[in-house]
Design a protein around this motif. Structure first.
Motif, PDB file in Angstrom:
ATOM      1  N   ARG A 105       1.567 -36.159 -32.104  1.00 25.21           N
ATOM      2  CA  ARG A 105       0.970 -37.143 -31.204  1.00 25.21           C
ATOM      3  C   ARG A 105       1.630 -38.519 -31.391  1.00 25.21           C
ATOM      4  N   ASP A 106       1.932 -38.878 -32.639  1.00 22.95           N
ATOM      5  CA  ASP A 106       2.470 -40.210 -32.924  1.00 22.95           C
ATOM      6  C   ASP A 106       3.912 -40.381 -32.468  1.00 22.95           C
ATOM      7  N   GLN A 149       6.264 -39.898 -29.836  1.00 23.25           N
ATOM      8  CA  GLN A 149       6.315 -39.551 -28.416  1.00 23.25           C
ATOM      9  C   GLN A 149       7.585 -38.821 -28.032  1.00 23.25           C
ATOM     10  N   GLY A 150       7.397 -37.716 -27.301  1.00 24.30           N
ATOM     11  CA  GLY A 150       8.551 -37.001 -26.751  1.00 24.30           C
ATOM     12  C   GLY A 150       8.998 -35.830 -27.609  1.00 24.30           C
ATOM     13  N   GLY A 172       3.419 -47.074 -33.587  1.00 24.94           N
ATOM     14  CA  GLY A 172       4.138 -46.672 -32.370  1.00 24.94           C
ATOM     15  C   GLY A 172       5.291 -47.611 -32.059  1.00 24.94           C
TER      16      GLY A 172
END
Lengths: 125, 125
Positions: free
Chosen positions: A57-58, A60-61, B20
């Motif tokens: 989840r952390d 991205q991609g 993030g």
């Protein structure tokens, strides 16, 4: 041969050897941490131990398949540790090894450079 | 939702956002310099301006096709400059731009880490 010296990219034999040695060391480091995902995974783990799903989840991609492959590579190189807890159901957590922690300074440099690069690109638009 | 907080990989919303953002910055940097060859090329150019053939010789294992592709990428990102001198025959030299020079600290970290990693691996055998 002496006449050729000026054309050489490394002016002296000593510098030439040093040049080659440095390139080799940089490539050694890149072999371990290269690719799109290894450093982001390590960085994510500097924020604390994580489960697979949390990392998915952390970062991205990233796909589950890629994450799984990269974690195995990092484990093999003693940078990441996988711990299985005997709970019901079983809990698996990933953490940074002490050796993985030695990459923090390098990641700090990447972060600094990446942040200013983004600023520079946005400033140009 | 509040009950889920403890399971989250980033304990607070602020840290989650920071996590993030940091991953993004590191990935920005990696997008520009990732791959097996870009940093070795930049490193080779920190030793002085070079012709294509000189780089091909200094960076062991690189092919002319890869070197050409990587140099074009680096030029596009304003890290490397290609200068054509009006000689007979024409001379083409590659140099690091000022912006490319900002990667020196990062390359230094890679060099340091790579050198100790090699020592560690050799020590294990």
């Amino acid at each position: 041969m002496a006449g050729k010296q000026k054309e050489s990219s490394c002016p002296t034999q000593l510098e030439h050897a040093e040049c080659g040695k440095r390139i080799m060391a940089v490539r050694d480091a890149l072999d371990i941490i290269s690719g799109k995902w290894k450093l982001p995974i390590i960085l994510a783990l500097t924020f604390g131990d994580k489960r697979f799903k949390e990392m998915e989840r952390d970062i991205q991609g990233i796909t589950a398949k890629m994450l799984s492959k990269e974690l195995k590579d990092l484990e093999m190189n003693d940078l990441v540790k996988r711990t299985v807890y005997d709970t019901m159901p079983v809990t698996v957590e990933y953490s940074l090894t002490d050796y993985g922690g030695t990459l923090k300074k390098l990641i700090g440099e990447l972060h600094t450079w990446g942040a200013q690069h983004r600023k520079r690109i946005l400033g140009k638009k």
